[in-house]
Design an enzyme around this catalytic site. Structure first.
Site, mmCIF file in Angstrom:
data_model
loop_
_atom_site.group_PDB
_atom_site.id
_atom_site.type_symbol
_atom_site.label_atom_id
_atom_site.label_comp_id
_atom_site.label_asym_id
_atom_site.label_seq_id
_atom_site.Cartn_x
_atom_site.Cartn_y
_atom_site.Cartn_z
ATOM 1 N N ALA A 56 44.672 45.173 27.620
ATOM 2 C CA ALA A 56 43.601 44.817 26.691
ATOM 3 C C ALA A 56 44.105 44.603 25.268
ATOM 4 O O ALA A 56 43.642 43.701 24.565
ATOM 5 C CB ALA A 56 42.516 45.891 26.726
ATOM 6 N N GLY A 81 43.294 40.130 36.845
ATOM 7 C CA GLY A 81 44.641 39.635 36.597
ATOM 8 C C GLY A 81 45.403 40.524 35.645
ATOM 9 O O GLY A 81 44.874 41.505 35.111
ATOM 10 N N SER A 138 46.551 41.982 32.596
ATOM 11 C CA SER A 138 46.060 41.882 31.220
ATOM 12 C C SER A 138 45.903 43.243 30.559
ATOM 13 O O SER A 138 44.911 43.930 30.781
ATOM 14 C CB SER A 138 44.707 41.154 31.209
ATOM 15 O OG SER A 138 43.814 41.759 32.128
ATOM 16 N N LYS A 146 38.553 47.399 38.245
ATOM 17 C CA LYS A 146 39.474 47.267 39.365
ATOM 18 C C LYS A 146 39.529 48.593 40.115
ATOM 19 O O LYS A 146 39.525 49.657 39.502
ATOM 20 C CB LYS A 146 40.879 46.922 38.866
ATOM 21 C CG LYS A 146 40.970 45.608 38.112
ATOM 22 C CD LYS A 146 42.372 45.371 37.585
ATOM 23 C CE LYS A 146 42.461 44.064 36.801
ATOM 24 N NZ LYS A 146 43.817 43.810 36.294
ATOM 25 N N LYS A 196 47.507 47.830 42.917
ATOM 26 C CA LYS A 196 48.582 47.862 41.918
ATOM 27 C C LYS A 196 48.581 49.178 41.149
ATOM 28 O O LYS A 196 49.635 49.626 40.671
ATOM 29 C CB LYS A 196 48.490 46.671 40.976
ATOM 30 C CG LYS A 196 47.189 46.551 40.195
ATOM 31 C CD LYS A 196 47.236 47.193 38.839
ATOM 32 C CE LYS A 196 45.914 47.000 38.117
ATOM 33 N NZ LYS A 196 45.842 47.765 36.871
ATOM 34 N N ASP A 210 49.464 41.139 38.836
ATOM 35 C CA ASP A 210 48.804 42.408 38.514
ATOM 36 C C ASP A 210 49.725 43.591 38.716
ATOM 37 O O ASP A 210 49.567 44.633 38.088
ATOM 38 C CB ASP A 210 47.550 42.572 39.393
ATOM 39 C CG ASP A 210 46.280 42.729 38.581
ATOM 40 O OD1 ASP A 210 46.369 43.145 37.421
ATOM 41 O OD2 ASP A 210 45.198 42.445 39.107
#
Length: 201
Positions: free
Chosen positions: A89, A85, A87, A52, A140, A193
């Protein structure tokens, strides 16, 4: 295939690695994406990236590029997209409930990503607005840093809520200027996000 950012595979060495593969997932930082996509140019195997952000400027004054723009330069014609999205890890690894977005202009790749990763713990939703998904995932990070500063300065929850809300509005305007759709930012790769890093400890 998890691709270390500094690893270089000699030209032509991909063929045996990809023989019989249905999908390649690149787990590199954004800074390494271009080099890996250049090595995959012409590959018949569809590719999805997890990174991202915006690529650093290439030359003086040029804008940073989103991943799909890097792909268009480095590997034109490659069937590609993003898995993105909200998340963390560690939570995904623990099997805690998570929802992601499979974004691509190519419907077969979106369907392939859903089939590959959708499970009772991991919900994957298809979206053809790759620009919006990538903008949400990139911007974000900036807003998460800002909310961290807000918390560090003890400005309170009102200030945090205002920052997140106005930040989402700015994220949406940027996305629209780049060709995204408004509704994408009300979903997992906009609001979703943003919520995870901006509200978590």
């Amino acid at each position: 295939v998890r691709c270390p950012p500094s690893l270089h595979i000699a030209s032509g060495a991909w063929a045996p690695l990809l023989a019989g593969a249905d999908l390649l997932v690149l787990c590199t930082p954004m800074v390494a994406l271009r080099a890996w996509l250049q090595q995959l140019a012409g590959s018949p195997v569809p590719v999805a990236w997890l990174c991202k952000g915006f690529e650093a400027q290439q030359g003086a004054g040029g804008p940073g590029l989103l991943a799909h723009e890097v792909c268009a330069q480095a590997a034109p014609g490659l069937v590609a997209g993003a898995l993105s999205g909200p998340s963390f890890a560690l939570e995904v690894a623990r099997g805690q409930p998570t929802a992601l977005v499979a974004a691509s202009a190519h419907a077969p790749l979106r369907e392939l990503l859903v089939q590959a990763f959708h499970s009772p713990q991991l919900r994957v939703y298809a979206n053809d607005d790759l620009v919006g998904v990538e903008v949400g995932g990139a911007v974000k990070n900036v807003l998460a840093i800002a909310t961290g500063l807000c918390d560090g300065l003890q400005l309170g929850l009102n200030a945090r809520a205002a920052l997140i809300t106005r930040g989402l509005a700015e994220m949406t305007r940027l996305g629209l200027a780049l060709g995204a759709r408004t509704d994408t930012f009300m979903g997992l790769s906009g609001l979703g996000d943003l919520v995870v890093p901006a509200t978590g400890d």
